[in-house]
Design an enzyme around this catalytic site. Structure first.
Site, PDB file in Angstrom:
ATOM      1  N   CYS A 177      33.692  20.054 -45.175  1.00 55.91           N
ATOM      2  CA  CYS A 177      32.724  19.916 -46.248  1.00 55.91           C
ATOM      3  C   CYS A 177      31.759  18.778 -45.905  1.00 55.91           C
ATOM      4  CB  CYS A 177      33.326  19.614 -47.610  1.00 55.91           C
ATOM      5  SG  CYS A 177      34.491  20.855 -48.152  1.00 55.91           S
ATOM      6  N   ARG A 223      29.821  21.237 -40.951  1.00 56.13           N
ATOM      7  CA  ARG A 223      31.099  20.793 -41.530  1.00 56.13           C
ATOM      8  C   ARG A 223      31.704  21.828 -42.483  1.00 56.13           C
ATOM      9  NH1 ARG A 223      31.730  15.387 -40.918  1.00 56.13           N
ATOM     10  NH2 ARG A 223      33.293  15.416 -42.560  1.00 56.13           N
ATOM     11  N   TRP A 243      33.618  24.005 -47.123  1.00 54.55           N
ATOM     12  CA  TRP A 243      34.612  24.753 -46.340  1.00 54.55           C
ATOM     13  C   TRP A 243      35.824  24.820 -47.227  1.00 54.55           C
ATOM     14  CZ3 TRP A 243      39.523  23.857 -44.263  1.00 54.55           C
ATOM     15  CH2 TRP A 243      39.932  24.759 -43.267  1.00 54.55           C
ATOM     16  N   ASN A 288      34.949  15.815 -50.551  1.00 56.62           N
ATOM     17  CA  ASN A 288      35.441  16.306 -49.264  1.00 56.62           C
ATOM     18  C   ASN A 288      36.873  15.805 -49.129  1.00 56.62           C
ATOM     19  OD1 ASN A 288      35.792  17.024 -46.572  1.00 56.62           O
ATOM     20  ND2 ASN A 288      34.732  15.211 -45.805  1.00 56.62           N
ATOM     21  N   GLY A 289      37.822  16.705 -48.827  1.00 59.38           N
ATOM     22  CA  GLY A 289      39.217  16.269 -48.668  1.00 59.38           C
ATOM     23  C   GLY A 289      40.128  17.029 -49.612  1.00 59.38           C
ATOM     24  N   GLU A 335      41.607  26.789 -22.557  1.00 57.64           N
ATOM     25  CA  GLU A 335      40.285  26.477 -23.112  1.00 57.64           C
ATOM     26  C   GLU A 335      39.379  27.716 -23.086  1.00 57.64           C
ATOM     27  OE1 GLU A 335      39.128  24.272 -24.894  1.00 57.64           O
ATOM     28  OE2 GLU A 335      36.967  24.249 -24.599  1.00 57.64           O
ATOM     29  N   LYS A 359      37.716  29.301 -26.396  1.00 58.91           N
ATOM     30  CA  LYS A 359      36.269  29.487 -26.558  1.00 58.91           C
ATOM     31  C   LYS A 359      35.960  30.917 -26.959  1.00 58.91           C
ATOM     32  CE  LYS A 359      35.198  26.298 -26.894  1.00 58.91           C
ATOM     33  NZ  LYS A 359      35.842  25.057 -26.746  1.00 58.91           N
ATOM     34  N   GLU A 380      37.285  31.819 -30.629  1.00 57.71           N
ATOM     35  CA  GLU A 380      36.690  31.169 -31.802  1.00 57.71           C
ATOM     36  C   GLU A 380      35.256  31.611 -32.073  1.00 57.71           C
ATOM     37  OE1 GLU A 380      36.425  26.873 -31.845  1.00 57.71           O
ATOM     38  OE2 GLU A 380      35.964  26.793 -29.727  1.00 57.71           O
ATOM     39  N   HIS A 382      56.458  37.042 -17.263  1.00 55.33           N
ATOM     40  CA  HIS A 382      57.513  36.819 -18.262  1.00 55.33           C
ATOM     41  C   HIS A 382      57.134  37.372 -19.633  1.00 55.33           C
ATOM     42  CE1 HIS A 382      59.772  34.390 -15.442  1.00 55.33           C
ATOM     43  NE2 HIS A 382      58.650  33.749 -15.147  1.00 55.33           N
ATOM     44  N   LYS A 396      33.289  22.177 -37.861  1.00 54.12           N
ATOM     45  CA  LYS A 396      33.234  21.321 -36.676  1.00 54.12           C
ATOM     46  C   LYS A 396      34.282  20.223 -36.733  1.00 54.12           C
ATOM     47  CE  LYS A 396      31.434  19.802 -32.849  1.00 54.12           C
ATOM     48  NZ  LYS A 396      31.913  20.549 -31.657  1.00 54.12           N
TER      49      LYS A 396
HETATM   50  O1  M6R Z   1      36.740  16.373 -33.165  1.00 55.02           O
HETATM   51  P1  M6R Z   1      38.013  16.696 -32.443  1.00 55.02           P
HETATM   52  O2  M6R Z   1      37.871  16.664 -30.971  1.00 55.02           O
HETATM   53  O3  M6R Z   1      39.177  15.882 -32.921  1.00 55.02           O
HETATM   54  O4  M6R Z   1      38.319  18.208 -32.854  1.00 55.02           O
HETATM   55  C1  M6R Z   1      39.474  18.866 -32.431  1.00 55.02           C
HETATM   56  C2  M6R Z   1      39.383  20.354 -32.653  1.00 55.02           C
HETATM   57  O5  M6R Z   1      39.199  20.639 -34.010  1.00 55.02           O
HETATM   58  C3  M6R Z   1      38.234  20.985 -31.857  1.00 55.02           C
HETATM   59  O6  M6R Z   1      38.327  20.712 -30.498  1.00 55.02           O
HETATM   60  C4  M6R Z   1      38.226  22.524 -32.064  1.00 55.02           C
HETATM   61  O7  M6R Z   1      39.353  23.101 -31.489  1.00 55.02           O
HETATM   62  C5  M6R Z   1      36.932  23.131 -31.498  1.00 55.02           C
HETATM   63  N1  M6R Z   1      36.431  24.116 -32.416  1.00 55.02           N
HETATM   64  C6  M6R Z   1      37.128  23.796 -30.182  1.00 55.02           C
HETATM   65  O8  M6R Z   1      35.968  24.369 -29.693  1.00 55.02           O
END
Ligand code: M6R
Length: 604
Positions: A2, A27, A71, A97-98, A477, A481, A484, A500, A599
């Protein structure tokens, strides 16, 4: 999660707040709302959808107002649940927010008061209004802030006064004053257009601004006393938060990587000297006998890569933990353990909780972070900053590679200080590291080839990513990517684990992305590729330039320049970022704001 933006000043605040919310949309973006204080009352405007789709709102000539981009945590996505929220007499309005954790307990203050939404937020304006029967608005907000349990940041306004009051406990908030204007925001980026100095609000603190008197007071609502604060400068440029000619921030950020890596390198390396002694004092460097890394998501993947480097170059035991798990399993942390917390945003709630847990053991905490002034940097003993610049796309790219860079420098620094590497070896590693940006440029020039691969496979529903050694985390990773931003189901595994279990998934519809560079596992990975081909699977390989053997086996090969094996993740990850981007774009996905994500994950 948020975004909060609030304004009090000489301008009509409608446009200022909408502009602020647009820059905070990363956010949260499922709904938005504003409450604007006019001469006659408060105008409320809320809607489901993205605030970026709002062209402009009709001006109501307000000088004080609050805004929110959501969010969802408590309650589904609806106009009713979107913020701002208010009390039954519509006097007090709040954006939040929270998560408030003690609602049941708090409801006892207002028996019989009916709730119109499913949110945890609604309790805040209701309580403030309740206490205003006995005290003025600022005193009522102080009382309520002290009663709330959980992580929160909120801003409130009152129909009958010209205060703007914010409180923080665990969720980020900054304030800025410039001339007769006052701003509150969830981040610094949204303030660049107005000022280069901001007040950082700590947990347990409030900021109370009164427009008419232009009075600004900071208050500790736990200790119940005023606190003195000075505005601090921050270093952000407006170009950093603009997309320029790129279609998406993610694409811009992928292409920025060479320059961001160069900046990070130059910031810490001068004449083959790694300037980390301020962050890690020689006494700590000599004493530590174990490193525990905590992080989430992509930052956790960076931690996994560094485990290979730290163990092989420094010969020190390393554990890499999901911050969310670490905190709740009573970790055994001995005196000479070093905690490294990795976070792009510096605001990830799980990582913050992990740091707080580690604090109890009195051991040193080093953070690797991209945002100065963020909560994680303030909770750590020292921070090594990645110089990635603001990362706005939800999918992390340049933050990841700059995290890798500082982690590699850290491994070299520790190895040097502990006598594990000679100066000439350090120089050799640094020379190779310095060449990485130019090699990444060469990978970035393969857009056409990557687009061709994308055209053949963008419609798949599942994908597998395999790599070994230091490139196993890159397989994770690559899968993260792709899933997501394109919503294709993807899994990452160490290549040898395929037999396995995951091999059962292979068929002619499922692409397997192999990272197959010339390292000690090369032959074994080639065998894995053959195993996939024998089952009619599609193979897309990332391999070293001039590898002729792989061209005879894989359906597509993306060649990358040679570097030393340790540094190969910097190059192998780039085509995977690009493939994820182009596939998601072809599928028409909202790349910078993927569904259900935000984010910065500021709730546990
Ligand atoms: O801000 P941070 O690096 O702590 O965030 C961690 C994860 O939320 C962040 O890396 C998330 O997995 C991304 N969307 C990956 O692309």
């Amino acid at each position: 999660m948020c975004g909060i933006f609030a304004y009090a000043g000489k301008k009509d605040c409608t446009d200022v707040i909408i502009k602020g919310l647009k820059s905070l949309e990363y956010r949260g973006y499922d709904s938005w709302g504003v409450a604007l204080k006019t001469g006659t009352g408060i105008t409320l405007e809320k809607n489901v959808g993205k605030v970026s789709q709002v062209e402009s709102l009709e001006s109501v000539n307000a000088r004080v107002g609050i805004g929110h981009t959501r969010w969802a945590t408590h309650g589904n996505v609806s106009v009713l649940n979107s913020h701002p929220h208010t009390d039954s007499s519509k006097r007090v309005y709040v954006v939040h927010n929270g998560i408030i954790e003690n609602i049941a307990e708090l409801k006892k203050y207002i028996p019989g008061d009916l709730f119109y939404s499913e949110t945890d937020t609604e309790i805040i304006p209701k309580l403030i209004a309740h206490f205003m029967a006995e005290m003025d608005f600022p005193e009522a907000v102080k009382t309520v802030a002290a009663l709330l349990k959980g992580n929160f940041a909120f801003v409130s306004i009152d129909r009958d006064s010209d205060y703007l009051i914010a409180a923080r406990n665990g969720s980020p908030i900054v304030a800025a004053k410039s001339g007769g204007e006052f701003f509150i925001s969830s981040d610094l980026q949204s303030l660049i257009a107005y000022t280069k100095k901001a007040f950082f609000i700590n947990d347990g603190e409030m900021v109370i601004y009164q427009l008419d008197k232009q009075s600004l007071v900071f208050y500790d609502f736990i200790e119940k006393r005023e606190v003195h604060k000075t505005a601090q400068s921050y270093d952000l440029q407006s170009g950093d938060i603009e997309k320029g000619n790129y279609k998406h921030f993610m694409l811009k950020e992928i292409f920025e990587q060479p320059v961001r890596l160069e900046n990070t390198y130059l910031n810490y390396v001068d004449d083959f000297d790694i300037a980390f002694s301020e962050m890690l004092k020689p006494t700590i460097v000599q004493k530590i006998n174990r490193i525990v890394i905590i992080a989430c998501g992509t930052s956790w993947h960076a931690g996994l890569v560094s485990e290979y480097w730290l163990e092989s170059l420094v010969n020190i035991p390393v554990e890499v933990e999901y911050a969310s798990e670490f905190r709740y399993r009573n970790p055994v942390l001995t005196e000479n353990t070093l905690i490294i917390a990795i976070s792009q945003s510096g605001e990830t709630a799980d990582t913050i909780a992990g740091i707080k847990e580690s604090r109890k053991f009195g051991i040193p905490i080093l953070s690797i972070c991209n945002v100065s002034g963020s909560t994680i940097t303030r909770l750590s003993d020292a921070t090594v900053f990645t110089k990635a610049g603001p990362e706005i796309g939800v999918a992390s790219t340049k933050a990841f590679t700059t995290q890798l860079e500082v982690l590699f420098l850290l491994a070299l620094y520790l190895a040097q200080q502990r006598g594990k590497l000679r100066h000439k070896d350090i120089i050799n590693y640094l020379k190779n590291l310095k060449d990485i940006p130019e090699k990444i440029e060469r990978v970035l020039s393969k857009t056409d080839q990557i687009s061709t691969i994308m055209e053949s496979h963008y419609a798949v529903t599942n994908a597998l990513f395999l790599g070994r050694g230091v490139n196993y985390p890159i397989a994770l990773e690559g899968a993260l990517k792709l899933k997501e931003i394109s919503y294709i189901h993807a899994e990452g595994y160490p290549a040898a684990e395929m037999k396995h279990g995951p091999i059962a998934l292979i068929d002619r519809n499922m692409p397997t992305f192999f990272i197959c560079i010339r390292d000690q596992s090369y032959e074994k990975v080639l065998s894995n590729i053959q195993e996939v081909k024998a089952r009619d699977g599609i193979v897309i390989a990332v391999a070293n330039d001039n590898d002729e053997r792989i061209t005879t086996l894989a359906d597509h090969v993306i060649f990358i320049p040679e570097t030393i094996v340790e540094l190969s993740p910097f190059l192998t990850v780039i085509p995977l970022q690009m493939l994820a981007y182009y596939i998601a774009d072809k599928r028409g996905c909202d790349i910078d704001k993927p569904r259900n994500l935000a984010k910065s994950v500021t709730v546990e």
